[in-house]
Every structure is written in structure tokens, then in C-alpha cells.
Design a protein around this motif. Structure first.
Motif, PDB file in Angstrom:
ATOM      1  N   ARG A  16       4.030   5.252  -6.507  1.00 46.18           N
ATOM      2  CA  ARG A  16       3.080   5.054  -5.487  1.00 46.18           C
ATOM      3  C   ARG A  16       2.078   3.960  -6.036  1.00 46.18           C
ATOM      4  NH1 ARG A  16      -0.191   7.230  -1.223  1.00 46.18           N
ATOM      5  NH2 ARG A  16      -2.621   7.178  -1.939  1.00 46.18           N
ATOM      6  N   HIS A  17       1.958   3.981  -7.242  1.00 43.18           N
ATOM      7  CA  HIS A  17       1.152   3.163  -8.013  1.00 43.18           C
ATOM      8  C   HIS A  17       1.788   1.703  -8.187  1.00 43.18           C
ATOM      9  CE1 HIS A  17      -2.180   5.781  -8.609  1.00 43.18           C
ATOM     10  NE2 HIS A  17      -1.654   6.614  -9.166  1.00 43.18           N
ATOM     11  N   THR A  18       3.228   2.032  -8.582  1.00 44.87           N
ATOM     12  CA  THR A  18       4.005   0.764  -8.642  1.00 44.87           C
ATOM     13  C   THR A  18       4.016  -0.100  -7.505  1.00 44.87           C
ATOM     14  OG1 THR A  18       5.412   1.996 -10.168  1.00 44.87           O
ATOM     15  CG2 THR A  18       6.405   0.138  -9.161  1.00 44.87           C
ATOM     16  N   HIS A  19       4.103   0.745  -6.440  1.00 45.00           N
ATOM     17  CA  HIS A  19       4.054   0.157  -4.991  1.00 45.00           C
ATOM     18  C   HIS A  19       2.781  -0.844  -4.690  1.00 45.00           C
ATOM     19  CE1 HIS A  19       4.378  -1.007  -0.573  1.00 45.00           C
ATOM     20  NE2 HIS A  19       3.342  -0.121  -0.527  1.00 45.00           N
ATOM     21  N   ALA A  20       1.839  -0.207  -5.100  1.00 46.51           N
ATOM     22  CA  ALA A  20       0.551  -0.974  -4.666  1.00 46.51           C
ATOM     23  C   ALA A  20       0.248  -2.012  -5.758  1.00 46.51           C
ATOM     24  CB  ALA A  20      -0.583   0.306  -5.273  1.00 46.51           C
ATOM     25  N   ILE A  21       0.641  -1.908  -6.913  1.00 48.32           N
ATOM     26  CA  ILE A  21       0.398  -2.915  -8.016  1.00 48.32           C
ATOM     27  C   ILE A  21       1.426  -4.117  -7.475  1.00 48.32           C
ATOM     28  CG2 ILE A  21       0.683  -3.845 -10.261  1.00 48.32           C
ATOM     29  CD1 ILE A  21      -0.188  -0.714 -10.874  1.00 48.32           C
ATOM     30  N   LEU A  22       2.742  -3.821  -7.157  1.00 45.80           N
ATOM     31  CA  LEU A  22       3.481  -5.022  -6.905  1.00 45.80           C
ATOM     32  C   LEU A  22       3.172  -5.505  -5.419  1.00 45.80           C
ATOM     33  CD1 LEU A  22       6.966  -3.277  -7.502  1.00 45.80           C
ATOM     34  CD2 LEU A  22       5.851  -5.101  -9.018  1.00 45.80           C
ATOM     35  N   SER A  23       2.826  -4.894  -4.397  1.00 51.14           N
ATOM     36  CA  SER A  23       2.115  -5.354  -3.384  1.00 51.14           C
ATOM     37  C   SER A  23       0.837  -6.381  -3.792  1.00 51.14           C
ATOM     38  CB  SER A  23       1.706  -4.186  -2.430  1.00 51.14           C
ATOM     39  OG  SER A  23       2.783  -3.549  -2.118  1.00 51.14           O
ATOM     40  N   ILE A  24       0.064  -5.931  -4.445  1.00 46.77           N
ATOM     41  CA  ILE A  24      -0.904  -6.987  -4.920  1.00 46.77           C
ATOM     42  C   ILE A  24      -0.547  -8.102  -5.309  1.00 46.77           C
ATOM     43  CG2 ILE A  24      -2.986  -6.974  -6.481  1.00 46.77           C
ATOM     44  CD1 ILE A  24      -3.603  -3.860  -5.931  1.00 46.77           C
ATOM     45  N   LEU A  25       0.340  -8.170  -6.427  1.00 42.65           N
ATOM     46  CA  LEU A  25       0.892  -9.169  -7.007  1.00 42.65           C
ATOM     47  C   LEU A  25       1.696 -10.052  -5.981  1.00 42.65           C
ATOM     48  CD1 LEU A  25       2.001  -7.612 -10.226  1.00 42.65           C
ATOM     49  CD2 LEU A  25      -0.007  -8.976 -10.149  1.00 42.65           C
ATOM     50  N   ALA A  26       2.092  -9.577  -5.061  1.00 44.71           N
ATOM     51  CA  ALA A  26       2.934 -10.453  -4.137  1.00 44.71           C
ATOM     52  C   ALA A  26       1.848 -11.099  -3.135  1.00 44.71           C
ATOM     53  CB  ALA A  26       3.862  -9.445  -3.361  1.00 44.71           C
ATOM     54  N   GLY A  27       0.698 -10.479  -3.101  1.00 43.51           N
ATOM     55  CA  GLY A  27      -0.224 -11.201  -2.306  1.00 43.51           C
ATOM     56  C   GLY A  27      -0.522 -10.623  -0.947  1.00 43.51           C
ATOM     57  N   ASN A  29      -2.403  -8.238   2.012  1.00 47.60           N
ATOM     58  CA  ASN A  29      -3.618  -7.953   2.291  1.00 47.60           C
ATOM     59  C   ASN A  29      -4.157  -6.529   1.744  1.00 47.60           C
ATOM     60  OD1 ASN A  29      -5.927  -7.224   3.460  1.00 47.60           O
ATOM     61  ND2 ASN A  29      -5.458  -8.611   5.434  1.00 47.60           N
ATOM     62  N   PRO A  30      -5.108  -6.454   0.920  1.00 50.71           N
ATOM     63  CA  PRO A  30      -5.620  -5.221   0.389  1.00 50.71           C
ATOM     64  C   PRO A  30      -5.850  -4.308   1.390  1.00 50.71           C
ATOM     65  CG  PRO A  30      -6.824  -7.036  -0.721  1.00 50.71           C
ATOM     66  CD  PRO A  30      -6.152  -7.701   0.533  1.00 50.71           C
ATOM     67  N   HIS A  31      -6.378  -4.538   2.530  1.00 50.63           N
ATOM     68  CA  HIS A  31      -6.526  -3.622   3.820  1.00 50.63           C
ATOM     69  C   HIS A  31      -5.187  -3.125   3.982  1.00 50.63           C
ATOM     70  CE1 HIS A  31      -7.087  -2.470   7.913  1.00 50.63           C
ATOM     71  NE2 HIS A  31      -8.290  -1.938   7.367  1.00 50.63           N
ATOM     72  N   ASP A  32      -4.237  -3.835   4.151  1.00 48.55           N
ATOM     73  CA  ASP A  32      -2.964  -3.309   4.697  1.00 48.55           C
ATOM     74  C   ASP A  32      -2.313  -2.317   3.566  1.00 48.55           C
ATOM     75  OD1 ASP A  32      -3.145  -4.708   6.815  1.00 48.55           O
ATOM     76  OD2 ASP A  32      -1.940  -6.547   6.128  1.00 48.55           O
ATOM     77  N   ILE A  33      -2.526  -2.808   2.221  1.00 45.97           N
ATOM     78  CA  ILE A  33      -1.700  -1.827   1.208  1.00 45.97           C
ATOM     79  C   ILE A  33      -2.545  -0.511   1.124  1.00 45.97           C
ATOM     80  CG2 ILE A  33      -1.509  -1.593  -1.325  1.00 45.97           C
ATOM     81  CD1 ILE A  33      -2.022  -4.766  -1.484  1.00 45.97           C
ATOM     82  N   ALA A  34      -4.005  -0.678   1.458  1.00 50.08           N
ATOM     83  CA  ALA A  34      -4.876   0.641   1.494  1.00 50.08           C
ATOM     84  C   ALA A  34      -4.570   1.543   2.553  1.00 50.08           C
ATOM     85  CB  ALA A  34      -6.307   0.381   1.594  1.00 50.08           C
ATOM     86  N   LYS A  35      -4.074   0.817   3.762  1.00 45.50           N
ATOM     87  CA  LYS A  35      -3.640   1.562   4.942  1.00 45.50           C
ATOM     88  C   LYS A  35      -2.363   2.371   4.593  1.00 45.50           C
ATOM     89  CE  LYS A  35      -3.451   0.897   9.908  1.00 45.50           C
ATOM     90  NZ  LYS A  35      -3.394   0.040  10.873  1.00 45.50           N
ATOM     91  N   ARG A  36      -1.378   1.489   4.036  1.00 45.32           N
ATOM     92  CA  ARG A  36      -0.011   2.152   3.750  1.00 45.32           C
ATOM     93  C   ARG A  36       0.024   3.120   2.793  1.00 45.32           C
ATOM     94  NH1 ARG A  36       1.777  -3.551   3.354  1.00 45.32           N
ATOM     95  NH2 ARG A  36       1.691  -3.168   1.115  1.00 45.32           N
ATOM     96  N   MET A  37      -1.240   3.258   2.087  1.00 43.96           N
ATOM     97  CA  MET A  37      -1.423   4.318   0.908  1.00 43.96           C
ATOM     98  C   MET A  37      -1.876   5.463   1.484  1.00 43.96           C
ATOM     99  SD  MET A  37      -1.717   1.913  -2.405  1.00 43.96           S
ATOM    100  CE  MET A  37      -1.492   3.590  -3.613  1.00 43.96           C
ATOM    101  N   GLY A  38      -2.648   5.393   2.658  1.00 43.79           N
ATOM    102  CA  GLY A  38      -3.293   6.320   3.394  1.00 43.79           C
ATOM    103  C   GLY A  38      -4.579   6.667   2.625  1.00 43.79           C
ATOM    104  N   HIS A  39      -5.295   5.441   2.125  1.00 47.01           N
ATOM    105  CA  HIS A  39      -6.556   5.672   1.760  1.00 47.01           C
ATOM    106  C   HIS A  39      -7.631   5.516   2.831  1.00 47.01           C
ATOM    107  CE1 HIS A  39      -5.636   3.810  -2.380  1.00 47.01           C
ATOM    108  NE2 HIS A  39      -5.126   5.009  -2.320  1.00 47.01           N
ATOM    109  N   SER A  40      -8.565   6.503   2.929  1.00 44.41           N
ATOM    110  CA  SER A  40      -9.489   6.578   3.891  1.00 44.41           C
ATOM    111  C   SER A  40     -10.293   5.197   4.308  1.00 44.41           C
ATOM    112  CB  SER A  40     -10.418   7.631   3.974  1.00 44.41           C
ATOM    113  OG  SER A  40     -11.061   7.833   2.846  1.00 44.41           O
ATOM    114  N   ASN A  41     -10.719   4.611   2.958  1.00 41.07           N
ATOM    115  CA  ASN A  41     -11.336   3.379   3.314  1.00 41.07           C
ATOM    116  C   ASN A  41     -11.261   2.432   1.865  1.00 41.07           C
ATOM    117  OD1 ASN A  41     -13.066   4.089   0.587  1.00 41.07           O
ATOM    118  ND2 ASN A  41     -14.021   5.503   2.023  1.00 41.07           N
TER     119      ASN A  41
END
Length: 79
Positions: A16-27, A29-41
Motif C-alpha cells: 500500500r505504501h509502495t503504491h502511494a509513493i510510486l503514484s507520487i513520484l509519477a506525478g 494528484n495527491p487528492h486522487d491518491i488519498a481517495k484510492r487509499m481510502g483516507h478520509s481527508n
């Protein structure tokens, strides 16, 4: 199968963390990543991953825009 392949075991949480970091490095949108990860905010996302965001480690896009070959902005804005 992992042992035969020489791949070290990973818990699902680490993927899960690997996915988040690779998504960030790929550019992504943080909002989309947070949504995919199920973060409430977004605060939850930024608390965990802000150090990986490129914008936090380099000059801001606004600064580059304001000081990109425009003498008017360069002379009228003081820091």
C-alpha cells in the motif's frame, strides 16, 4: 514461490505504501491518491507522504512563474 524467486516477503500494508509513493513520484494528484487509499481527508495523506512530494523539496512553481524573465515582478516583489 517467493522463496524460489528470491523475492522477500512483504506484508500487504507495505504494498500500500509502495503504491502511494510510486503514484507520487509519477506525478499523480495527491487528492486522487488519498481517495484510492481510502483516507478520509488530505491531512492524513500529507502527514504520511509529504516528504515524498517533489514540490516540498524544490522551488515552488509560483516562485518560478513570478521570477521567470519578468523584470517587473523581480523588482516589485521583496522577500
Amino acid at each position: 514461490m517467493l522463496k524460489k524467486s528470491g523475492i522477500r516477503y512483504r506484508e500487504i500494508r507495505q504494498l500500500r505504501h509502495t503504491h502511494a509513493i510510486l503514484s507520487i513520484l509519477a506525478g499523480d494528484n495527491p487528492h486522487d491518491i488519498a481517495k484510492r487509499m481510502g483516507h478520509s481527508n488530505l491531512l492524513t495523506f500529507f502527514n504520511g507522504y509529504a516528504k515524498y512530494l517533489k514540490e516540498y523539496q524544490s522551488e515552488s512553481k509560483l516562485t518560478k512563474f513570478l521570477f521567470s524573465n519578468d523584470d517587473f515582478c523581480r523588482n516589485s516583489v521583496e522577500f
